[in-house]
Design a protein around this motif. Sequence first.
Motif, PDB file in Angstrom:
ATOM      1  N   GLY B  31      -5.738   8.420  -9.264  1.00 34.91           N
ATOM      2  CA  GLY B  31      -5.560   8.332  -7.828  1.00 34.91           C
ATOM      3  C   GLY B  31      -4.270   7.653  -7.405  1.00 34.91           C
ATOM      4  N   GLU B  32      -3.489   7.198  -8.407  1.00 32.38           N
ATOM      5  CA  GLU B  32      -2.234   6.560  -8.042  1.00 32.38           C
ATOM      6  C   GLU B  32      -1.185   7.604  -7.710  1.00 32.38           C
ATOM      7  N   PHE B  33      -0.192   7.157  -6.913  1.00 33.82           N
ATOM      8  CA  PHE B  33       0.953   8.000  -6.592  1.00 33.82           C
ATOM      9  C   PHE B  33       2.160   7.208  -7.085  1.00 33.82           C
ATOM     10  N   VAL B  34       2.700   7.631  -8.216  1.00 39.14           N
ATOM     11  CA  VAL B  34       3.776   6.877  -8.869  1.00 39.14           C
ATOM     12  C   VAL B  34       5.088   7.612  -8.697  1.00 39.14           C
ATOM     13  N   THR B  35       6.125   6.883  -8.361  1.00 38.28           N
ATOM     14  CA  THR B  35       7.470   7.452  -8.260  1.00 38.28           C
ATOM     15  C   THR B  35       8.311   6.924  -9.405  1.00 38.28           C
ATOM     16  N   VAL B  36       9.045   7.791 -10.039  1.00 34.09           N
ATOM     17  CA  VAL B  36       9.979   7.391 -11.110  1.00 34.09           C
ATOM     18  C   VAL B  36      11.386   7.651 -10.611  1.00 34.09           C
ATOM     19  N   MET B  37      12.178   6.593 -10.604  1.00 33.76           N
ATOM     20  CA  MET B  37      13.554   6.746 -10.130  1.00 33.76           C
ATOM     21  C   MET B  37      14.525   6.232 -11.173  1.00 33.76           C
ATOM     22  N   THR B 198      12.249  11.403  -8.419  1.00 32.56           N
ATOM     23  CA  THR B 198      13.066  11.655  -7.247  1.00 32.56           C
ATOM     24  C   THR B 198      14.272  10.740  -7.222  1.00 32.56           C
ATOM     25  N   HIS B 199      15.318  11.217  -6.513  1.00 33.21           N
ATOM     26  CA  HIS B 199      16.463  10.349  -6.221  1.00 33.21           C
ATOM     27  C   HIS B 199      16.318   9.759  -4.822  1.00 33.21           C
ATOM     28  N   SER B 200      15.337  10.298  -4.060  1.00 31.13           N
ATOM     29  CA  SER B 200      15.253   9.946  -2.646  1.00 31.13           C
ATOM     30  C   SER B 200      14.363   8.726  -2.435  1.00 31.13           C
ATOM     31  N   GLU B 201      14.922   7.720  -1.824  1.00 26.76           N
ATOM     32  CA  GLU B 201      14.131   6.507  -1.557  1.00 26.76           C
ATOM     33  C   GLU B 201      13.076   6.776  -0.500  1.00 26.76           C
ATOM     34  N   LYS B 202      13.403   7.709   0.405  1.00 30.43           N
ATOM     35  CA  LYS B 202      12.436   8.089   1.431  1.00 30.43           C
ATOM     36  C   LYS B 202      11.197   8.683   0.776  1.00 30.43           C
ATOM     37  N   ASN B 203      11.423   9.514  -0.202  1.00 34.27           N
ATOM     38  CA  ASN B 203      10.299  10.127  -0.919  1.00 34.27           C
ATOM     39  C   ASN B 203       9.531   9.070  -1.701  1.00 34.27           C
ATOM     40  N   ALA B 204      10.256   8.086  -2.180  1.00 35.80           N
ATOM     41  CA  ALA B 204       9.612   7.031  -2.972  1.00 35.80           C
ATOM     42  C   ALA B 204       8.615   6.243  -2.138  1.00 35.80           C
ATOM     43  N   GLU B 205       8.886   6.227  -0.856  1.00 37.68           N
ATOM     44  CA  GLU B 205       7.993   5.423   0.016  1.00 37.68           C
ATOM     45  C   GLU B 205       6.606   6.040   0.111  1.00 37.68           C
ATOM     46  N   TYR B 206       6.464   7.279  -0.256  1.00 41.61           N
ATOM     47  CA  TYR B 206       5.156   7.930  -0.203  1.00 41.61           C
ATOM     48  C   TYR B 206       4.222   7.435  -1.315  1.00 41.61           C
ATOM     49  N   GLY B 207       4.823   6.830  -2.330  1.00 36.58           N
ATOM     50  CA  GLY B 207       4.016   6.448  -3.476  1.00 36.58           C
ATOM     51  C   GLY B 207       3.500   5.027  -3.411  1.00 36.58           C
ATOM     52  N   HIS B 208       2.573   4.723  -4.338  1.00 34.36           N
ATOM     53  CA  HIS B 208       2.026   3.378  -4.438  1.00 34.36           C
ATOM     54  C   HIS B 208       2.901   2.495  -5.313  1.00 34.36           C
ATOM     55  N   ARG B 209       3.544   3.141  -6.313  1.00 35.31           N
ATOM     56  CA  ARG B 209       4.314   2.372  -7.300  1.00 35.31           C
ATOM     57  C   ARG B 209       5.665   3.002  -7.464  1.00 35.31           C
ATOM     58  N   VAL B 219      13.004  -0.504 -16.482  1.00 27.71           N
ATOM     59  CA  VAL B 219      13.589  -1.786 -16.080  1.00 27.71           C
ATOM     60  C   VAL B 219      12.767  -2.484 -14.995  1.00 27.71           C
ATOM     61  N   SER B 220      11.980  -1.705 -14.262  1.00 27.07           N
ATOM     62  CA  SER B 220      11.100  -2.350 -13.283  1.00 27.07           C
ATOM     63  C   SER B 220       9.916  -1.453 -12.981  1.00 27.07           C
ATOM     64  N   ASP B 221       8.824  -2.062 -12.580  1.00 26.56           N
ATOM     65  CA  ASP B 221       7.595  -1.316 -12.270  1.00 26.56           C
ATOM     66  C   ASP B 221       6.850  -2.138 -11.213  1.00 26.56           C
ATOM     67  N   ALA B 222       7.007  -1.753  -9.942  1.00 30.30           N
ATOM     68  CA  ALA B 222       6.468  -2.599  -8.869  1.00 30.30           C
ATOM     69  C   ALA B 222       5.718  -1.774  -7.851  1.00 30.30           C
ATOM     70  N   ARG B 223       4.812  -2.389  -7.141  1.00 32.81           N
ATOM     71  CA  ARG B 223       4.067  -1.714  -6.083  1.00 32.81           C
ATOM     72  C   ARG B 223       4.973  -1.574  -4.873  1.00 32.81           C
ATOM     73  N   THR B 224       4.682  -0.541  -4.062  1.00 27.55           N
ATOM     74  CA  THR B 224       5.430  -0.369  -2.819  1.00 27.55           C
ATOM     75  C   THR B 224       4.513  -0.706  -1.668  1.00 27.55           C
ATOM     76  N   ALA B 225       5.141  -0.869  -0.503  1.00 32.42           N
ATOM     77  CA  ALA B 225       4.325  -1.014   0.712  1.00 32.42           C
ATOM     78  C   ALA B 225       4.180   0.400   1.239  1.00 32.42           C
ATOM     79  N   ARG B 226       3.049   1.032   0.970  1.00 34.38           N
ATOM     80  CA  ARG B 226       2.884   2.448   1.371  1.00 34.38           C
ATOM     81  C   ARG B 226       2.783   2.531   2.875  1.00 34.38           C
ATOM     82  N   PRO B 227       3.692   3.349   3.481  1.00 31.28           N
ATOM     83  CA  PRO B 227       3.702   3.383   4.941  1.00 31.28           C
ATOM     84  C   PRO B 227       2.574   4.277   5.449  1.00 31.28           C
TER      85      PRO B 227
END
Lengths: 819, 232
Positions: B31-37, B198-209, B219-227
């Motif tokens: 159920g997670e939505f993970v973004t890899v950048m 994704t390269h898009s930070e806007k798209n990254a905001e859709y994810g949980h991580r 190098v990092s693995d952090a939760r986002t503030a899902r809007p």
Amino acid sequence: MDTVLKDIRYALRTFLRSPGFTTVAVASLALGIGANTTIFSLVNAVFLRPIAVTEPDRILSLFTLDEKNPGSHQTSFPNYEDYRDRNEVFSSLVAFTGAGLSLSGEGQPEQVFGLLVSGSYFDMLGVRPALGRGFLPAEDAAPGAGPVVVLSHGCWSRRFGSDPRILGRAITLNRQRFTVVGVAPESFRGTFAIGGPEMWIPLSMHDQVLSGTFKDWFNDRRFLGMAVMGRLKPGMTTQQAEAAMKTLARQLEQEYPEPNKGRTVGLLPLSESTINPDQRALFLRAGQLLMTVVGLVLLIACANVANLLLARAASRRREIAVRLSLGAGRARLVRQLLTESLMLSMMGGAAGLVLAFWLRDLLWSFRPPFFPEDGLSFGLDANVLIFTTALSMLTGLLFGLAPALQASRLDLAAAVKSGGAAGAEGTRRRWGLRSVLVVSQVALSLISLIGAGLFLMSLRNAQRADLGFAPSSLLTLTVDPGSGGYDEARGREYYRAMLERVRALPGVRSASIAEWLPLSGGGFWRTVVLEGQEPAPQQGRVLVPVNAVDTGYFATIGLPLRRGRDFTDADRMGSVKVVIVNDTMAKKFWPGADPLGHRFKFFGETDAVEVVGVVGDSRLNTVGEDPVATAYYPFQQNYGSQMSLVVSAAGDPSSFMATVRAAVQSGDNDLPLTRVAVLSDLVDASLWASRMGAGLLAIFGALALTLAALGLYGVMAYSVSQRTQEIGIRMAIGARQRDVFGLVLRHGLRLVGLGVTAGLLGAFLVARLISGLLFGVSPAEPAVYLGTSLLLCLVSLLASYIPARRATRVDPLTALRYE
Amino acid sequence: MIRLRDIERFYETPAGRTYVLRRVNLDVKEGEFVTVMGPSGAGKSTLLAILGMLDSAWTGEYSLLDEPVHTMNRKQRAELNKKYIGFVFQSYHLLDNLTVYENLEIPLSYQNVKAGERASIVCDVLDRFHIVGKKDLYPTQLSGGQQQLVAVARAVIMKPKLLLADEPTGNLHSSQGKEIMDLFLRLNEEGTTIIQVTHSEKNAEYGHRLVNLLDGWVVSDARTARPEVQGA
């Protein structure tokens, strides 16, 4: 099943969207499969299709084997009668022999080929006439008892307009009245693979329809003039029958030692005797050669299509990758791609089948001259359809499997990442499967072309060969007064008067008659028994062809008289019997000695003949053969009913044709004239084997060359498209147009170079197999090898030129953005 | 749902080994939505390819739904892929010679779903994605956004538990891209685990991580503030 249908539907859609690819692929396959179907239909008609008789596997042909004269010979009529009456292995044994019949009465007089057959012939074969009946026992019981005839279906429709009231009608054959009692079924054309009689007559009528020597010797136990065939009794095997018949033959040898010494019999299945066994091997070899050649063409076509598929596979990498990523198994993918290949090959096969109808006519136009135009029906039957279908499927697998397997084995991750571009991979794989296929195509084309070149050179040599006489200035025609009811006395007078009229024609230098002409296959062969000395083993009882000729024959035809004299009017009935022999016979029978004055007998004759002259050698069957020992005797001492007139005229002989013909026909308009021709045309016709080989190989060679050129062009064009980025970079860093041109062309020439090398080697090995069919040409003839290699290189250069030119027009800027 | 331990991917070159991924350890819950950048060449797409079982030349341990992928052969991995994973590509990768309907149907066909059932599922998805009117069109007759929509529909038609998306909006206009991302959000809310590159930070905001890669390393693995879901 549902997914297979989907694959089929998808394949059709793909083909419709790529009309260029589909057209080229189907056309290539149609050519290859069509050529194979055509040749197979010929092979099928000659060797495989059973004769339309009942239980053909129970019918055997009986041949006489002579220890002194190799080959399978016919049987004498008296021997046949003994075999028929004394054997216990055949339920029925019949004999038959061919005869030229003069059909006259209504319409133009016509020479037709008929068969004299035993009364039980149709019953033995199990053939039920389409109309009427066969022969009754009484009609073959005694000489002259059966003036009846069964017509062939072809003769009935051609000559008599398929008249339903033909039964009971009287027709005139050799000036005798015969009643039509039956019409053979359309499917039955005798027991021959090629040709067949126009009509059948009971053997009891032999005295009425045969003439000359054949008529005189019909009842001679030594004279091998009858074909014999029989149906085995139920439960009897071929081996048992042969053993029993050999026993009978031994008994006849003891009972009649003179005519039967050294002779036994052999049996062959009907399927192996529909062509004369002595010629069957030649026909088989010709069939094998043709199948090999068209097999090569098909291989080249397959290579072409495989190349096209490989190119398409490269452009379909993305699609293949997506399908794999969506869960398609490799087997499923290969099945889909193979379905496309099989559909292509089936479409090619269907088109090939249509093409085969046209190719069949072309092939038949190369037939030997002694094959009548309607002599063979090689149309579509179940065998041909099965062959074409199986070949199409095999072809589809052959050219489709490698591309399908290769396409399914890709680096999935790289393929989906790159979006399907194969630029870098195309560069690395310059020497992949496609290049191997092009090299193979070039090699196979060269082999075909070299074969064609060798046959063409052979044909040219044969046409220029010294035949021992000059055919281009000679006219000839053949007539048979015996078939028109002339007895010997009337026949002699007929020929005397004919020669008198012809010799009196303005422009005619000389004219004479002969029983047979050079390169016509010869006539009767007779056993020579030397007089006055013990025959050495190699000379005793040897057969030589003999030719009855009139005075002036050798001068007319141009055969040089080496020693002695020609025949004169003094050499007639009642005077000393004389012969003239050719050089080869002189050397064979009297090596190192002068044959003049020597005497010998022909077997069966009481009087010896004296050698009065020696003439140069000519040719019996083919231009390229070794000369055959031949004896000539005077027509006046050896009357023959059927004779060929030969006329030497000043100027173009064809301009005299009508005049000579009219002069002959004025003697009796009802006697048909046959083989009316300038002798050089008949000589030319005798070169049919070389002409057929040259013609067919040239056609197939040209086909192969076209396909190879297409294949090379395809590979080069694809290579250029794949190297566009590389070319752009080279140009951006300073390469000139000619550098790019050379880069691309060198790649093409490397492929061609390898192909030519492989082709030369292959041709050298293959040419040794056909060396027996060549005349005056070595199978390694340098001019042919060099010439065809240069031709191939030139065509290949052209095929590579266009892609190379295209490469020079690449815009570096566009190329560097190329994906 | 996903457990990666010491995942490494490298290529042998004449110059030696070139690593694309170095000792990657990652856990993803259902159920997670993970973004890899990460920058170009960081190994993002390679990581996705390994997760999607498109790439098999890696070392380490990979478990999917407690199934040890690293011990499986190619056939077993393909079966797992078919069962649980859907993939959305940057270039859509629709099959140009198939209609929209047929493109949606093809994964079902590869799963040996019966014809009648396939028809029912495809119609349902067409309806769900509001593309019924386009079912007989070919991909070349659609806009980029429409093609990607169809690609997403194809990816989810088998109701995969895991959806992998490699630059799903990379070839789209911003409005089309938003449409797709909103769709992803909806799918995620319905329970589908999503991992996107994704390269898009806007798209990254859709994810949980947000997982950042650099030179093959995490190098990092952090939760986002899902809007809030945008444009709903």
